[in-house]
Design an enzyme around this catalytic site. Structure first.
Site, PDB file in Angstrom:
ATOM      1  N   ASN A  17       0.890  -1.173   0.000  1.00 37.15           N
ATOM      2  CA  ASN A  17       0.000   0.000   0.000  1.00 37.15           C
ATOM      3  C   ASN A  17       0.924   1.218   0.000  1.00 37.15           C
ATOM      4  O   ASN A  17       1.518   1.549   1.026  1.00 37.15           O
ATOM      5  CB  ASN A  17      -0.883  -0.040   1.247  1.00 37.15           C
ATOM      6  CG  ASN A  17      -1.896   1.087   1.274  1.00 37.15           C
ATOM      7  OD1 ASN A  17      -1.879   1.977   0.422  1.00 37.15           O
ATOM      8  ND2 ASN A  17      -2.765   1.061   2.257  1.00 37.15           N
ATOM      9  N   ARG A 101      -2.656  -2.112  -3.457  1.00 34.31           N
ATOM     10  CA  ARG A 101      -3.840  -1.287  -3.341  1.00 34.31           C
ATOM     11  C   ARG A 101      -3.732  -0.174  -4.383  1.00 34.31           C
ATOM     12  O   ARG A 101      -2.758   0.576  -4.390  1.00 34.31           O
ATOM     13  CB  ARG A 101      -3.906  -0.666  -1.954  1.00 34.31           C
ATOM     14  CG  ARG A 101      -5.123   0.196  -1.788  1.00 34.31           C
ATOM     15  CD  ARG A 101      -5.124   0.896  -0.463  1.00 34.31           C
ATOM     16  NE  ARG A 101      -6.348   1.660  -0.322  1.00 34.31           N
ATOM     17  CZ  ARG A 101      -6.568   2.513   0.651  1.00 34.31           C
ATOM     18  NH1 ARG A 101      -5.653   2.705   1.579  1.00 34.31           N
ATOM     19  NH2 ARG A 101      -7.686   3.180   0.716  1.00 34.31           N
ATOM     20  N   HIS A 189     -12.567   3.448  -0.746  1.00 36.41           N
ATOM     21  CA  HIS A 189     -12.464   2.605   0.454  1.00 36.41           C
ATOM     22  C   HIS A 189     -13.177   1.259   0.242  1.00 36.41           C
ATOM     23  O   HIS A 189     -13.619   0.625   1.199  1.00 36.41           O
ATOM     24  CB  HIS A 189     -13.046   3.303   1.703  1.00 36.41           C
ATOM     25  CG  HIS A 189     -12.222   4.457   2.181  1.00 36.41           C
ATOM     26  ND1 HIS A 189     -12.782   5.648   2.614  1.00 36.41           N
ATOM     27  CD2 HIS A 189     -10.895   4.625   2.294  1.00 36.41           C
ATOM     28  CE1 HIS A 189     -11.823   6.488   2.960  1.00 36.41           C
ATOM     29  NE2 HIS A 189     -10.658   5.884   2.775  1.00 36.41           N
ATOM     30  N   ARG A 249      -8.835  16.836   3.614  1.00 39.63           N
ATOM     31  CA  ARG A 249      -9.748  17.047   2.471  1.00 39.63           C
ATOM     32  C   ARG A 249     -11.073  17.628   2.962  1.00 39.63           C
ATOM     33  O   ARG A 249     -11.535  17.286   4.041  1.00 39.63           O
ATOM     34  CB  ARG A 249     -10.004  15.716   1.749  1.00 39.63           C
ATOM     35  CG  ARG A 249      -8.852  15.266   0.884  1.00 39.63           C
ATOM     36  CD  ARG A 249      -9.034  13.841   0.401  1.00 39.63           C
ATOM     37  NE  ARG A 249      -8.290  12.895   1.225  1.00 39.63           N
ATOM     38  CZ  ARG A 249      -8.362  11.572   1.139  1.00 39.63           C
ATOM     39  NH1 ARG A 249      -9.163  11.021   0.247  1.00 39.63           N
ATOM     40  NH2 ARG A 249      -7.653  10.797   1.924  1.00 39.63           N
ATOM     41  N   GLU A 387      -7.930  -4.200   5.177  1.00 42.77           N
ATOM     42  CA  GLU A 387      -7.813  -4.059   3.719  1.00 42.77           C
ATOM     43  C   GLU A 387      -6.702  -4.942   3.162  1.00 42.77           C
ATOM     44  O   GLU A 387      -6.809  -5.464   2.055  1.00 42.77           O
ATOM     45  CB  GLU A 387      -7.534  -2.584   3.370  1.00 42.77           C
ATOM     46  CG  GLU A 387      -8.731  -1.683   3.639  1.00 42.77           C
ATOM     47  CD  GLU A 387      -8.342  -0.237   3.901  1.00 42.77           C
ATOM     48  OE1 GLU A 387      -7.681   0.031   4.921  1.00 42.77           O
ATOM     49  OE2 GLU A 387      -8.709   0.619   3.087  1.00 42.77           O
TER      50      GLU A 387
END
Ligand code: AMP
Length: 408
Positions: A17, A101, A189, A249, A387
């Site tokens: 990742n 990822r 996600h 963000r 994940e």
């Protein structure tokens, strides 16, 4: 490291990742149908003060190395170091492949995909849609394709889980000539939501078959409505800047604000991009930090305003997502803030009393997994996401030539 036909008993799958100046990795041993973590770690400060650390499944340090201030190891040097580490550690095992990822798969990639130079070139087209993540996700893929061409690599997309959403949930009210160019709500996600949807039946079979909203609250934050375990709607849209406020963000924003910033405040597109992705959210509102722990510990008014806005926006989105799936059987909290902040969970649950959520404060302080009272009409859960495991599973399936379970 030979190119395998399929993963077998003695093989290991690496998961990567990658971010702009760091990457995290995990190693999974393939044990029959199971995948067991054998090591995980990270390389960080790749262009400033590089540091590599690898730990075993129990957290004991296997290897630690620092290159010192000013050393520019870069992604290439760090990956070379990782490959060396794997060679030393994998004696008797075979590296079956690397799963990555990748944040954006666009319209074209709705399932995990075996990588080659052509696929990487296609994925580069999505850099403008995820400027904070996509270029960095692709860097190690390119480096490994060049340096270790015999190694199988698989891309797992954060958008893929959402591609089965109803068309209306993916649509913007823009002219068809624009939406036909792929200007849609993609959602992100997805690997986290797919993992949570997979384990939810163990906790709450009714909600898994019915209506659940999962709140992935981390540095990046989003929420996803699941109907029968499938993504039905999500807060993130065309880019990962939409929806909830995040660490840096802004989340959803009246598009007229962007026009105002350009026309009246004289900002150019790069300045707007920086504002939206790096200077807003918890950091922008608080003027203090993007880190929820710091904000919760602070008495500054800006910190309180940022947390208040974060919680308020989660409540608003929860109502909207519940509307999209016709009600709510369970709310699930996951990721850094969702898994660890009893305070944020408590505030969100209290605001959601109208949806039938009755918080059990003691269970919430303990971290769940169930944090509502036995009589609560709607349940709330804390379910840690994974994940990396999801990526390892997809990678094994692709390497074995098995069809993916991701909805097309
Ligand atoms: P993630 O991106 O999933 O790693 O989540 C990172 C976010 O989780 C940061 O904002 C952290 O401050 C937040 N976080 C981690 N632990 C806690 C905690 N115990 N309380 C509040 N926030 C936390």
């Amino acid at each position: 490291m030979e190119r395998p036909g399929a993963a077998d008993m003695s093989s290991v799958i690496a998961v990567l990742n990658a971010g702009s100046s760091s990457f995290k990795f995990s190693l999974f041993a393939v044990e029959g149908e199971q995948l067991a973590v054998v090591a995980r770690g990270q390389a960080e400060g790749l262009y400033t003060s590089p540091r590599f650390v690898a730990k075993d499944a129990g957290g004991a340090v296997l290897e630690e190395k620092a290159w010192g201030e000013g050393a520019k190891l870069g992604h290439e040097g760090a990956l070379e170091h990782l490959v060396g580490f794997l060679r030393n550690r994998l004696a008797g095992h075979r590296l079956a492949g690397v799963g990555h990822r990748v944040v954006h798969g666009g319209l074209e990639y709705a399932a995990p995909t075996l990588l080659d130079a052509g696929v990487v070139a296609a994925l580069e087209r999505y850099v403008p849609l995820a400027p904070l993540h996509q270029p960095h996700n692709l860097t190690p893929i390119r480096v490994l394709l060049e340096r270790q061409p015999q190694l199988s690599q698989v891309a797992c997309f954060d958008t893929a889980f959402h591609r089965g959403q109803p068309a209306v949930a993916q649509a913007f009210a823009l002219p068809k000539s624009i939406t036909d160019r792929g200007v849609l709500r993609y959602g992100f996600h997805g690997l986290s939501y797919e993992y949570v949807a997979g384990v939810l039946p163990r906790h709450d079979e009714g909600a898994a078959r019915g209506r659940a909203v999962v709140a992935h609250l981390g540095n990046g934050s989003s929420m996803c409505a699941l109907a029968g375990g499938r993504s039905a709607a999500s807060t993130m849209g065309f880019t990962a800047a939409d929806g909830l406020p995040m660490g840096t963000r802004c989340g959803n924003l009246d598009p007229g604000v962007v026009l105002y910033l350009i026309d009246e405040l004289g900002m150019d597109t790069r300045a707007v991009e920086k504002l939206i992705y790096q200077q807003s959210g918890l950091l922008g509102v608080s003027g203090l930090s993007s880190d929820m722990r710091t904000l919760l510990a602070s008495t500054l008014p800006g910190a309180k305003a940022a947390v208040d806005l974060y919680v308020y926006r989660i409540g608003r989105e929860l109502g909207s997502l519940a509307a999209a799936i016709g009600g709510l059987d369970a709310l699930v909290f996951t990721a850094g803030i969702g898994e660890n902040s009893a305070e944020v969970r408590e505030r969100v649950c209290r605001d959601a009393a109208w949806l039938g959520i009755e918080l059990d404060p003691a269970a919430n302080e303990r971290g769940g997994p169930c944090i509502t009272t036995p009589g609560s009409r709607t349940r709330a859960w804390v379910i840690p996401t994974n994940e990396e495991l999801m990526i390892a599973r997809h990678t094994r399936r692709v390497l074995a030539g098995r069809p993916s379970e991701v909805p097309a």
